[in-house]
Write a protein that holds these residues in place. Structure first.
Motif, PDB file in Angstrom:
ATOM      1  N   ILE A 131      26.529  55.931  28.380  1.00 10.50           N
ATOM      2  CA  ILE A 131      27.353  55.660  29.557  1.00 10.50           C
ATOM      3  C   ILE A 131      27.352  54.173  29.873  1.00 10.50           C
ATOM      4  CG2 ILE A 131      27.703  56.170  32.000  1.00 10.50           C
ATOM      5  CD1 ILE A 131      26.082  58.774  31.511  1.00 10.50           C
ATOM      6  N   SER A 132      26.172  53.575  29.835  1.00 10.52           N
ATOM      7  CA  SER A 132      26.055  52.150  30.125  1.00 10.52           C
ATOM      8  C   SER A 132      26.859  51.311  29.126  1.00 10.52           C
ATOM      9  CB  SER A 132      24.579  51.739  30.087  1.00 10.52           C
ATOM     10  OG  SER A 132      24.432  50.353  30.316  1.00 10.52           O
ATOM     11  N   ALA A 133      26.774  51.669  27.846  1.00 11.87           N
ATOM     12  CA  ALA A 133      27.504  50.922  26.812  1.00 11.87           C
ATOM     13  C   ALA A 133      29.008  51.050  27.001  1.00 11.87           C
ATOM     14  CB  ALA A 133      27.097  51.418  25.428  1.00 11.87           C
ATOM     15  N   PHE A 134      29.487  52.252  27.324  1.00 14.40           N
ATOM     16  CA  PHE A 134      30.926  52.431  27.513  1.00 14.40           C
ATOM     17  C   PHE A 134      31.401  51.662  28.743  1.00 14.40           C
ATOM     18  CE2 PHE A 134      34.796  54.687  28.822  1.00 14.40           C
ATOM     19  CZ  PHE A 134      35.509  54.610  27.625  1.00 14.40           C
ATOM     20  N   ARG A 135      30.602  51.671  29.788  1.00 16.08           N
ATOM     21  CA  ARG A 135      30.949  50.899  30.984  1.00 16.08           C
ATOM     22  C   ARG A 135      31.024  49.409  30.646  1.00 16.08           C
ATOM     23  NH1 ARG A 135      29.522  48.834  35.974  1.00 16.08           N
ATOM     24  NH2 ARG A 135      30.366  49.923  37.800  1.00 16.08           N
ATOM     25  N   ASP A 136      30.127  48.935  29.790  1.00 15.12           N
ATOM     26  CA  ASP A 136      30.160  47.530  29.374  1.00 15.12           C
ATOM     27  C   ASP A 136      31.423  47.210  28.573  1.00 15.12           C
ATOM     28  OD1 ASP A 136      27.781  46.932  30.623  1.00 15.12           O
ATOM     29  OD2 ASP A 136      26.556  47.060  28.801  1.00 15.12           O
ATOM     30  N   TYR A 137      31.825  48.119  27.694  1.00 14.35           N
ATOM     31  CA  TYR A 137      33.076  47.917  26.952  1.00 14.35           C
ATOM     32  C   TYR A 137      34.244  47.755  27.923  1.00 14.35           C
ATOM     33  CZ  TYR A 137      31.118  49.224  22.355  1.00 14.35           C
ATOM     34  OH  TYR A 137      30.404  49.266  21.183  1.00 14.35           O
ATOM     35  N   CYS A 138      34.285  48.623  28.921  1.00 11.54           N
ATOM     36  CA  CYS A 138      35.377  48.566  29.894  1.00 11.54           C
ATOM     37  C   CYS A 138      35.328  47.259  30.697  1.00 11.54           C
ATOM     38  CB  CYS A 138      35.309  49.761  30.835  1.00 11.54           C
ATOM     39  SG  CYS A 138      35.647  51.348  30.056  1.00 11.54           S
ATOM     40  N   TYR A 139      34.130  46.880  31.105  1.00 13.02           N
ATOM     41  CA  TYR A 139      33.967  45.636  31.859  1.00 13.02           C
ATOM     42  C   TYR A 139      34.464  44.435  31.056  1.00 13.02           C
ATOM     43  CZ  TYR A 139      31.358  41.552  33.615  1.00 13.02           C
ATOM     44  OH  TYR A 139      30.997  40.299  34.044  1.00 13.02           O
ATOM     45  N   ASN A 140      34.066  44.347  29.801  1.00 14.59           N
ATOM     46  CA  ASN A 140      34.468  43.211  28.969  1.00 14.59           C
ATOM     47  C   ASN A 140      35.982  43.193  28.736  1.00 14.59           C
ATOM     48  OD1 ASN A 140      31.860  42.135  28.640  1.00 14.59           O
ATOM     49  ND2 ASN A 140      31.400  43.567  26.995  1.00 14.59           N
ATOM     50  N   LEU A 141      36.577  44.373  28.559  1.00 16.66           N
ATOM     51  CA  LEU A 141      38.031  44.410  28.401  1.00 16.66           C
ATOM     52  C   LEU A 141      38.722  44.006  29.698  1.00 16.66           C
ATOM     53  CD1 LEU A 141      40.582  44.967  26.821  1.00 16.66           C
ATOM     54  CD2 LEU A 141      40.293  47.419  27.318  1.00 16.66           C
ATOM     55  N   SER A 142      38.163  44.386  30.830  1.00 22.89           N
ATOM     56  CA  SER A 142      38.763  43.989  32.105  1.00 22.89           C
ATOM     57  C   SER A 142      38.732  42.469  32.284  1.00 22.89           C
ATOM     58  CB  SER A 142      38.044  44.672  33.273  1.00 22.89           C
ATOM     59  OG  SER A 142      36.763  44.123  33.517  1.00 22.89           O
ATOM     60  N   LEU A 143      37.655  41.824  31.823  1.00 27.01           N
ATOM     61  CA  LEU A 143      37.595  40.366  31.892  1.00 27.01           C
ATOM     62  C   LEU A 143      38.683  39.744  31.014  1.00 27.01           C
ATOM     63  CD1 LEU A 143      33.753  39.565  31.779  1.00 27.01           C
ATOM     64  CD2 LEU A 143      35.254  39.765  33.779  1.00 27.01           C
ATOM     65  N   LYS A 144      38.887  40.303  29.846  1.00 27.68           N
ATOM     66  CA  LYS A 144      39.919  39.794  28.939  1.00 27.68           C
ATOM     67  C   LYS A 144      41.306  39.932  29.566  1.00 27.68           C
ATOM     68  CE  LYS A 144      41.528  40.325  24.138  1.00 27.68           C
ATOM     69  NZ  LYS A 144      41.245  41.017  22.845  1.00 27.68           N
ATOM     70  N   LEU A 145      41.564  41.069  30.183  1.00 24.61           N
ATOM     71  CA  LEU A 145      42.857  41.285  30.829  1.00 24.61           C
ATOM     72  C   LEU A 145      43.053  40.322  31.998  1.00 24.61           C
ATOM     73  CD1 LEU A 145      42.831  45.176  30.771  1.00 24.61           C
ATOM     74  CD2 LEU A 145      44.506  43.732  29.593  1.00 24.61           C
ATOM     75  N   ASN A 146      42.000  40.114  32.780  1.00 26.83           N
ATOM     76  CA  ASN A 146      42.101  39.181  33.895  1.00 26.83           C
ATOM     77  C   ASN A 146      42.342  37.748  33.416  1.00 26.83           C
ATOM     78  OD1 ASN A 146      41.673  40.302  36.725  1.00 26.83           O
ATOM     79  ND2 ASN A 146      40.048  41.362  35.625  1.00 26.83           N
ATOM     80  N   THR A 147      41.728  37.390  32.302  1.00 17.64           N
ATOM     81  CA  THR A 147      41.955  36.060  31.729  1.00 17.64           C
ATOM     82  C   THR A 147      43.410  35.908  31.305  1.00 17.64           C
ATOM     83  OG1 THR A 147      39.669  35.869  30.953  1.00 17.64           O
ATOM     84  CG2 THR A 147      41.315  34.483  29.868  1.00 17.64           C
ATOM     85  N   LEU A 148      43.955  36.914  30.628  1.00 13.49           N
ATOM     86  CA  LEU A 148      45.343  36.850  30.187  1.00 13.49           C
ATOM     87  C   LEU A 148      46.301  36.790  31.370  1.00 13.49           C
ATOM     88  CD1 LEU A 148      45.201  39.430  27.243  1.00 13.49           C
ATOM     89  CD2 LEU A 148      45.618  36.963  27.038  1.00 13.49           C
ATOM     90  N   LEU A 149      46.012  37.516  32.427  1.00 15.14           N
ATOM     91  CA  LEU A 149      46.864  37.458  33.612  1.00 15.14           C
ATOM     92  C   LEU A 149      46.832  36.060  34.233  1.00 15.14           C
ATOM     93  CD1 LEU A 149      46.032  40.899  35.260  1.00 15.14           C
ATOM     94  CD2 LEU A 149      48.212  40.228  34.226  1.00 15.14           C
ATOM     95  N   GLY A 150      45.660  35.440  34.235  1.00 18.13           N
ATOM     96  CA  GLY A 150      45.559  34.076  34.747  1.00 18.13           C
ATOM     97  C   GLY A 150      46.368  33.098  33.925  1.00 18.13           C
ATOM     98  N   ILE A 151      46.321  33.251  32.606  1.00 19.41           N
ATOM     99  CA  ILE A 151      47.114  32.381  31.714  1.00 19.41           C
ATOM    100  C   ILE A 151      48.593  32.630  31.925  1.00 19.41           C
ATOM    101  CG2 ILE A 151      47.679  31.911  29.302  1.00 19.41           C
ATOM    102  CD1 ILE A 151      44.735  32.612  28.626  1.00 19.41           C
ATOM    103  N   GLY A 152      48.994  33.901  31.984  1.00 19.51           N
ATOM    104  CA  GLY A 152      50.402  34.236  32.117  1.00 19.51           C
ATOM    105  C   GLY A 152      51.018  33.798  33.427  1.00 19.51           C
ATOM    106  N   LEU A 153      50.203  33.684  34.477  1.00 21.38           N
ATOM    107  CA  LEU A 153      50.694  33.241  35.781  1.00 21.38           C
ATOM    108  C   LEU A 153      50.518  31.746  35.991  1.00 21.38           C
ATOM    109  CD1 LEU A 153      49.380  36.097  38.125  1.00 21.38           C
ATOM    110  CD2 LEU A 153      51.776  35.522  37.686  1.00 21.38           C
ATOM    111  N   ASP A 154      50.007  31.044  34.974  1.00 18.96           N
ATOM    112  CA  ASP A 154      49.741  29.603  35.094  1.00 18.96           C
ATOM    113  C   ASP A 154      48.836  29.303  36.285  1.00 18.96           C
ATOM    114  OD1 ASP A 154      51.277  28.833  32.859  1.00 18.96           O
ATOM    115  OD2 ASP A 154      53.110  28.938  34.047  1.00 18.96           O
ATOM    116  N   VAL A 155      47.805  30.133  36.438  1.00 13.91           N
ATOM    117  CA  VAL A 155      46.835  29.918  37.513  1.00 13.91           C
ATOM    118  C   VAL A 155      45.999  28.690  37.176  1.00 13.91           C
ATOM    119  CG1 VAL A 155      44.862  30.913  38.732  1.00 13.91           C
ATOM    120  CG2 VAL A 155      46.772  32.379  38.056  1.00 13.91           C
TER     121      VAL A 155
END
Length: 350
Positions: A131-155
């Motif tokens: 459970i902990s490992a799967f939660r970590d996978y999700c957390y890391n993917l969420s960081l990647k998505l947030n980074t891409l959103l920041g790039i796409g919005l020219d933040v």
């Protein structure tokens, strides 16, 4: 009923232009509020997803007494049965609570050094590291998505969203949720087209990642026209992928940060019935899904993100009221209080 036309984006292909992927992600978030992310194992291993669903089946098959020892708390962690929250009180029938009381939800909160900070049913205690490992996978993917959103919005800086979600910056309301919906034959009093499995709502956090199993019907989103459209588990072109795409949707907080530019779309889960679903999908079997609700650090301010595109967007001035700019924790507590107050009201009228 025509299916929602949600874009499918591959964010794990190293040969792609990152800035273009980020732009595509943002445009989908603006127009739909939902995005399919191809799940080829690049970010979350396919066997980890399959293992999580195996764990979910084991969890919901565990003795009721075990789960009741881990019942839902005010910290949004733990187990709850059918109808523990009323997501759409204006339209949800009160009699829906009389349907089969089949276990429905288990929320996993923070893990520290791989250990849960909440009671876990003994039947799955040997699965804690999984459970902990799967939660970590999700957390890391969420960081990647947030980074891409920041790039796409020219933040400025592009890491604004990502930094606001780092565990090292403080606790957050992020939750890994396992869901189980009983099949239609086990809910004989349900009326497709009237009753719902989850009422219409937007998500509390910044973004949500949803994992689904093939051929399981039910999810719908509300279009700008107000009509509802089903969201296929495997949209056209992904049928032969090793796993269904991960469905990502924008939550309230990313909408607040961007003044409504990124769309926090209303969605629900219904009993599809005949002729109301997607070809090849059914609700005659049990429906399992897994959601990761990504929240920023609780102290994060929900003022407008530093982006010229956001500043230039004439939105609904969301997130700012008489008390000024909310924090992520303040918003979350407001939603919790509302949900609990509706639940208490429901108890009084039964």
């Amino acid at each position: 009923m025509a299916a929602a036309n949600i874009p499918v984006i591959d964010i794990s292909n190293p040969s792609q232009d990152e800035s273009q992927v980020a732009k595509d992600l943002v445009e989908a978030a603006i127009e739909h509020g939902f995005i399919y992310i191809k799940n080829t194992g690049g970010d979350i291993p396919i066997d980890a997803v399959q293992g999580a669903f195996d764990l979910s089946r084991e969890l919901f098959a565990a003795p009721l007494e075990e789960k009741q020892q881990c019942k839902y708390q005010k910290n949004n962690m733990g187990w709850a049965g059918m109808q523990y929250e009323t997501l759409d009180p204006k339209n949800q029938r009160q009699t829906l609570v009389l349907l089969t009381q089949v276990n429905r939800v288990f929320n996993f909160g923070e893990f520290i050094d791989g250990q849960p900070q909440q009671p876990i049913p003994p039947s799955i205690s040997h699965r804690t590291s999984q459970i902990s490992a799967f939660r970590d996978y999700c957390y890391n993917l969420s960081l990647k998505l947030n980074t891409l959103l920041g790039i796409g919005l020219d933040v400025n800086p592009p890491s604004f969203f990502t930094t606001s979600h780092l565990r090292s910056s403080g606790p957050s309301g992020s939750i890994l949720r396992f869901l189980y919906y009983p099949p239609l034959p086990l809910t004989p009093t349900a009326q497709p087209g009237i009753d719902v499995r989850a009422g219409a709502h937007s998500d509390y956090g910044s973004l949500t990642m949803l994992f689904r199993l093939p051929r399981q019907a039910g999810l719908e989103i509300q279009l700008p026209s107000g009509k509802w459209a089903p969201v296929p588990v495997s949209p056209p072109g992904t049928e032969s992928d090793p796993a269904p795409p991960i469905l990502v949707n924008i939550g309230d907080l990313l909408s607040y940060w961007t003044n409504g530019l990124l769309r926090s779309t209303m969605h629900r889960v219904v009993f599809s019935g005949e002729g109301n679903g997607v070809e090849g999908e059914t609700d005659t079997e049990a429906r399992y899904s897994i959601a990761y609700f990504c929240h920023p650090v609780g102290t994060s301010s929900l003022g407008l993100v530093p982006s010229e595109r956001v500043r230039g967007f004439k939105g609904a001035q969301v997130g700012e009221g008489e008390r000024g700019v909310l924090t992520a924790d303040e918003h979350l507590q407001m939603r919790y209080v509302y949900s609990v107050s509706v639940q208490e009201k429901d108890r009084c009228v039964r």
